[in-house]
Write a protein that holds these residues in place. Structure first.
Motif, PDB file in Angstrom:
ATOM      1  N   LYS A 178      41.468  52.267  33.919  1.00  0.00           N
ATOM      2  CA  LYS A 178      42.543  52.035  32.935  1.00  0.00           C
ATOM      3  C   LYS A 178      43.278  53.335  32.631  1.00  0.00           C
ATOM      4  N   ALA A 179      42.538  54.411  32.431  1.00  0.00           N
ATOM      5  CA  ALA A 179      43.155  55.709  32.136  1.00  0.00           C
ATOM      6  C   ALA A 179      43.943  56.224  33.334  1.00  0.00           C
ATOM      7  N   GLY A 200      48.310  56.616  31.990  1.00  0.00           N
ATOM      8  CA  GLY A 200      47.952  57.827  31.256  1.00  0.00           C
ATOM      9  C   GLY A 200      48.301  57.775  29.780  1.00  0.00           C
ATOM     10  N   TYR A 202      36.533  52.255  31.503  1.00  0.00           N
ATOM     11  CA  TYR A 202      37.793  52.897  31.118  1.00  0.00           C
ATOM     12  C   TYR A 202      38.443  53.824  32.152  1.00  0.00           C
ATOM     13  N   ASP A 208      47.517  55.183  27.898  1.00  0.00           N
ATOM     14  CA  ASP A 208      46.536  54.302  27.257  1.00  0.00           C
ATOM     15  C   ASP A 208      45.565  55.186  26.468  1.00  0.00           C
ATOM     16  N   ALA A 214      41.796  54.205  26.422  1.00  0.00           N
ATOM     17  CA  ALA A 214      41.092  54.553  27.663  1.00  0.00           C
ATOM     18  C   ALA A 214      40.853  56.054  27.759  1.00  0.00           C
ATOM     19  N   ARG A 215      41.871  56.831  27.430  1.00  0.00           N
ATOM     20  CA  ARG A 215      41.731  58.288  27.504  1.00  0.00           C
ATOM     21  C   ARG A 215      40.700  58.801  26.502  1.00  0.00           C
TER      22      ARG A 215
END
Length: 192
Positions: free
Chosen positions: A41-42, A46, A38, A48, A51-52
């Motif tokens: 992706k994060a 930002g 993740y 997502d 992911a966060r």
């Protein structure tokens, strides 16, 4: 990027610590798996939330896991942060491959198991180092300490501080202040 790399440093150093704590060991392993899945992706998006949220979980897992111990990544990073006011996670990320290579003899088998767990294409120590280097590059983490600080005048003082840092006791191999001095020099000059 930098706080995500800090979470990775916590999980990785806990995972490599020689101390006995099976619960922390499992938490550290899963922390690293989540970071692998993740963090990029994060970083790329930002917004997502999945992911966060997972990176928040990884961060929490890393801080839980390191009750097993930390190591030289943090030992090196703390004095640099204190003397030069660098971002802690960024500084950890810079030192990460240098410390892994220094500890290779003690952690190689463990890293190979980790590389298999996170499904790296080359599930060996070199493949894991390449994963770290590639991840740092994608997150725009500098390769050398020279890119964070502009002088090497405090290395001797900082190497004593690193040696005396509480994190040093959790490193997989015993290090002296001379070892820390060499690690500062190697990371400053980009010598892997």
């Amino acid at each position: 990027a930098y706080t995500g790399m800090d979470a990775l440093a916590h999980g990785l150093e806990a995972y490599c610590s020689p101390f006995f704590h099976p619960l922390s060991q499992g938490i550290a392993l899963e922390c690293i798996y989540i970071v692998d899945k993740y963090l990029l992706k994060a970083f790329k998006n930002g917004k997502d939330i999945e992911a966060r949220a997972n990176m928040l979980v990884a961060s929490s897992m890393g801080s839980t896991a390191f009750q097993k111990g930390l190591g030289a990544i943090h030992s090196l990073s703390h004095p640099v942060g204190a003397m030069y006011n660098t971002h802690h996670g960024l500084t950890n990320a810079v030192f990460m491959p240098y410390v892994l290579l220094k500890n290779k003899e003690a952690i190689e088998n463990r890293i190979e198991n980790l590389a298999r767990y996170i499904n790296l294409p080359d599930p060996n120590f070199e493949g894991f180092i390449n994963w770290i280097l590639d991840l740092r590059s994608k997150l725009t983490v500098p390769h050398t300490l020279k890119e964070l600080i502009k002088d090497d005048e405090k290395f001797e003082e900082m190497s004593v501080m690193a040696f005396n840092d509480p994190s040093t006791g959790g490193n997989p191999i015993q290090l002296t202040d001379k070892d820390f001095l060499q690690l500062y020099r190697d990371s400053y000059n980009g010598k892997l």
